[in-house]
Design a protein around this motif. Structure first.
Motif, PDB file in Angstrom:
ATOM      1  N   ASP A   1     -30.439  11.696  22.405  1.00 43.15           N
ATOM      2  CA  ASP A   1     -31.378  10.773  21.924  1.00 43.15           C
ATOM      3  C   ASP A   1     -32.855  10.852  22.520  1.00 43.15           C
ATOM      4  OD1 ASP A   1     -29.324  10.963  19.931  1.00 43.15           O
ATOM      5  OD2 ASP A   1     -28.747   8.791  20.619  1.00 43.15           O
ATOM      6  N   GLY A   2     -31.907  10.192  24.229  1.00 42.77           N
ATOM      7  CA  GLY A   2     -32.939   9.770  25.406  1.00 42.77           C
ATOM      8  C   GLY A   2     -34.393  11.342  25.613  1.00 42.77           C
ATOM      9  N   LEU A   3     -33.432  12.125  25.578  1.00 39.63           N
ATOM     10  CA  LEU A   3     -34.041  13.423  25.431  1.00 39.63           C
ATOM     11  C   LEU A   3     -35.643  13.622  24.319  1.00 39.63           C
ATOM     12  CD1 LEU A   3     -31.853  15.874  27.533  1.00 39.63           C
ATOM     13  CD2 LEU A   3     -33.840  14.209  28.562  1.00 39.63           C
ATOM     14  N   GLY A   4     -34.127  13.128  22.873  1.00 44.15           N
ATOM     15  CA  GLY A   4     -35.322  13.439  21.831  1.00 44.15           C
ATOM     16  C   GLY A   4     -35.223  14.389  21.476  1.00 44.15           C
ATOM     17  N   PRO A   5     -36.393  15.184  19.787  1.00 43.26           N
ATOM     18  CA  PRO A   5     -35.766  16.154  19.342  1.00 43.26           C
ATOM     19  C   PRO A   5     -36.545  18.091  19.838  1.00 43.26           C
ATOM     20  CG  PRO A   5     -36.522  13.957  18.213  1.00 43.26           C
ATOM     21  CD  PRO A   5     -36.092  13.552  19.163  1.00 43.26           C
ATOM     22  N   GLY A   6     -35.938  18.453  19.908  1.00 46.61           N
ATOM     23  CA  GLY A   6     -36.384  19.691  20.275  1.00 46.61           C
ATOM     24  C   GLY A   6     -36.353  20.063  22.139  1.00 46.61           C
ATOM     25  N   ALA A   7     -35.410  18.871  22.206  1.00 54.78           N
ATOM     26  CA  ALA A   7     -35.311  19.319  23.382  1.00 54.78           C
ATOM     27  C   ALA A   7     -34.225  20.639  23.345  1.00 54.78           C
ATOM     28  CB  ALA A   7     -34.338  17.896  24.592  1.00 54.78           C
ATOM     29  N   ARG A   8     -33.212  20.993  24.557  1.00 60.23           N
ATOM     30  CA  ARG A   8     -32.643  21.604  24.322  1.00 60.23           C
ATOM     31  C   ARG A   8     -30.961  21.285  25.777  1.00 60.23           C
ATOM     32  NH1 ARG A   8     -31.083  28.148  27.217  1.00 60.23           N
ATOM     33  NH2 ARG A   8     -29.460  28.169  26.352  1.00 60.23           N
ATOM     34  N   VAL A   9     -30.059  20.713  25.426  1.00 63.27           N
ATOM     35  CA  VAL A   9     -29.009  20.754  26.020  1.00 63.27           C
ATOM     36  C   VAL A   9     -27.833  21.957  25.564  1.00 63.27           C
ATOM     37  CG1 VAL A   9     -27.469  18.387  26.513  1.00 63.27           C
ATOM     38  CG2 VAL A   9     -30.204  18.101  25.695  1.00 63.27           C
ATOM     39  N   ARG A  10     -27.331  22.195  26.490  1.00 62.84           N
ATOM     40  CA  ARG A  10     -26.176  22.892  26.967  1.00 62.84           C
ATOM     41  C   ARG A  10     -25.266  22.406  27.575  1.00 62.84           C
ATOM     42  NH1 ARG A  10     -28.569  27.293  29.771  1.00 62.84           N
ATOM     43  NH2 ARG A  10     -31.079  26.605  29.670  1.00 62.84           N
ATOM     44  N   VAL A  11     -24.118  22.314  27.115  1.00 66.15           N
ATOM     45  CA  VAL A  11     -23.078  21.284  27.581  1.00 66.15           C
ATOM     46  C   VAL A  11     -21.424  22.376  28.057  1.00 66.15           C
ATOM     47  CG1 VAL A  11     -20.830  19.440  27.598  1.00 66.15           C
ATOM     48  CG2 VAL A  11     -22.738  19.622  25.482  1.00 66.15           C
ATOM     49  N   VAL A  12     -21.873  22.035  29.403  1.00 66.00           N
ATOM     50  CA  VAL A  12     -20.707  22.377  30.576  1.00 66.00           C
ATOM     51  C   VAL A  12     -19.720  21.685  30.567  1.00 66.00           C
ATOM     52  CG1 VAL A  12     -20.632  23.879  32.459  1.00 66.00           C
ATOM     53  CG2 VAL A  12     -22.366  23.841  31.474  1.00 66.00           C
ATOM     54  N   SER A  13     -18.125  22.280  30.763  1.00 67.05           N
ATOM     55  CA  SER A  13     -17.155  21.623  31.261  1.00 67.05           C
ATOM     56  C   SER A  13     -17.183  21.735  32.626  1.00 67.05           C
ATOM     57  CB  SER A  13     -16.101  22.162  30.241  1.00 67.05           C
ATOM     58  OG  SER A  13     -14.737  21.762  30.779  1.00 67.05           O
ATOM     59  N   ALA A  14     -16.805  20.804  33.323  1.00 67.17           N
ATOM     60  CA  ALA A  14     -16.153  20.130  34.244  1.00 67.17           C
ATOM     61  C   ALA A  14     -14.885  20.473  34.878  1.00 67.17           C
ATOM     62  CB  ALA A  14     -16.454  19.744  34.632  1.00 67.17           C
ATOM     63  N   GLY A  15     -13.833  20.253  33.547  1.00 70.59           N
ATOM     64  CA  GLY A  15     -12.506  20.095  33.428  1.00 70.59           C
ATOM     65  C   GLY A  15     -11.961  18.899  34.559  1.00 70.59           C
TER      66      GLY A  15
END
Length: 349
Positions: free
Chosen positions: A224-238
């Motif tokens: 939400d804070g980054l807003g539309p158009g931002a790329r967010v990839r999610v990486v698991s840290a376990g």
């Protein structure tokens, strides 16, 4: 064999009532210092250690202990700065009320296999406790459901908790991080999050149920804070540890399309990312920006931009919610603050 000493034999030897002997061990405020000292000395002479705790709990319906549910091994819990701060606040209150702590690990190692879960549930069902703290768990967690079936008082830190809760607004805190990074021009961000998955693996949208409740909320806020158009990839840290954080951080830093910023959902994970950056000769806040969460003591020394939450106060309030009869608030939301340090800076193409 001599007869085992009892409350009555000590009372007769000391020339006092059985109630006074009980007060000497359990309610010292009801006696003068001299009377208590006399009774305890007579009890020592008779090798009497005090009223039987099991019999007392059966009479009163209370055992004088609070349970704390851990979803990781206890050895990890005692090395994690967040957990230590929360327990420090909790024990301030349990000491005041002369209550003990029962530490209950649930599914140690995170294997999720049937035998481990069954054994963990059995431990929750049999624990001699008057109530429990379940920090970071949701209503549908098996340990929470087992405690609810026992009708024990329960305090949680989940936004969806039906029990008493002491929490922060994780989503808004994540939003603060996102806004900060957006203001610095970051549009490609990797979120390193605690999860039940293997460290260093990309967590696709359909798999985000594997994230812990607080991680999901912080991730939603970050987007939400980054807003539309931002790329967010999610990486698991376990699990939330340095070793798994370095694996996850290394996988992000070595990617061909390395992001300009990494948002970790704990300071432990963020510190691990910073170590991996130094190993590669990268400069935090210059080559890649890094943020954390919690503001544990080591965060300031590392120059880490992070979200500060009042961890110790959270533990205190959880304890009061369980033990203080004058505490009537069923839900407390604590404030957070974004603390900006040198680990974040402008994005570079």
């Amino acid at each position: 064999m001599p007869d085992r000493p009892t409350l009555k034999t000590v009372a007769a030897a000391a020339g006092v009532s059985t109630a006074q002997v009980s007060y000497a061990f359990n309610r010292p405020d009801r006696l003068s210092a001299a009377s208590r000292a006399h009774i305890l000395e007579v009890a020592r002479q008779h090798d009497y250690a005090g009223p039987d705790a099991t019999a007392r709990s059966l009479r009163t319906g209370r055992v004088g202990a609070v349970g704390v549910i851990f979803t990781v091994g206890l050895s990890y819990a005692f090395s994690d700065p967040y957990t230590l701060a929360m327990l420090a606040g909790l024990t301030e209150v349990t000491e005041r009320y002369r209550a003990g702590l029962v530490l209950i690990p649930f599914d140690v190692g995170g294997t999720g296999d049937g035998d481990a879960v069954h054994g963990s549930l059995d431990a929750v069902r049999r624990a001699l406790i008057d109530g429990a703290v379940a920090d970071g768990l949701a209503d549908d967690h098996p340990a929470v459901q087992a405690l609810a079936r026992r009708r024990l008082p329960l305090v949680m830190s989940s936004a969806s908790a039906s029990a008493g809760s002491v929490l922060i607004d994780d989503q808004e805190a994540g939003r603060q991080v996102g806004r900060h990074l957006r203001g610095l021009g970051h549009r490609d961000v990797a979120a390193v999050v605690a999860s039940r998955g293997e460290p260093g693996t990309l967590v696709h949208e359909v798999d985000e149920a594997e994230l812990f409740p607080y991680s999901r909320l912080r991730l939603t806020g970050l987007r939400d804070g980054l807003g539309p158009g931002a790329r967010v990839r999610v990486v698991s840290a376990g699990r939330n540890s340095e070793v798994s954080g370095r694996v996850a951080g290394g996988s992000v830093l070595d990617a061909a399309d390395r992001p300009t910023a990494i948002a970790a959902d704990s300071d432990v994970l963020a510190a691990a990312v910073l170590r991996e950056m130094r190993h590669r000769g990268l400069r935090p806040g210059v080559d890649v920006s890094v943020t954390g969460f919690d503001d544990v003591p080591a965060a300031a020394d590392a120059g880490l931009t992070t979200v500060r939450q009042p961890i110790r106060e959270k533990g205190r309030l959880m304890g009061r919610m369980l033990l203080d009869p004058t505490f009537e608030e069923p839900r407390v939301i604590l404030p957070t603050e974004l603390v900006v340090r040198s680990s974040t800076g402008p994005a570079h193409d």
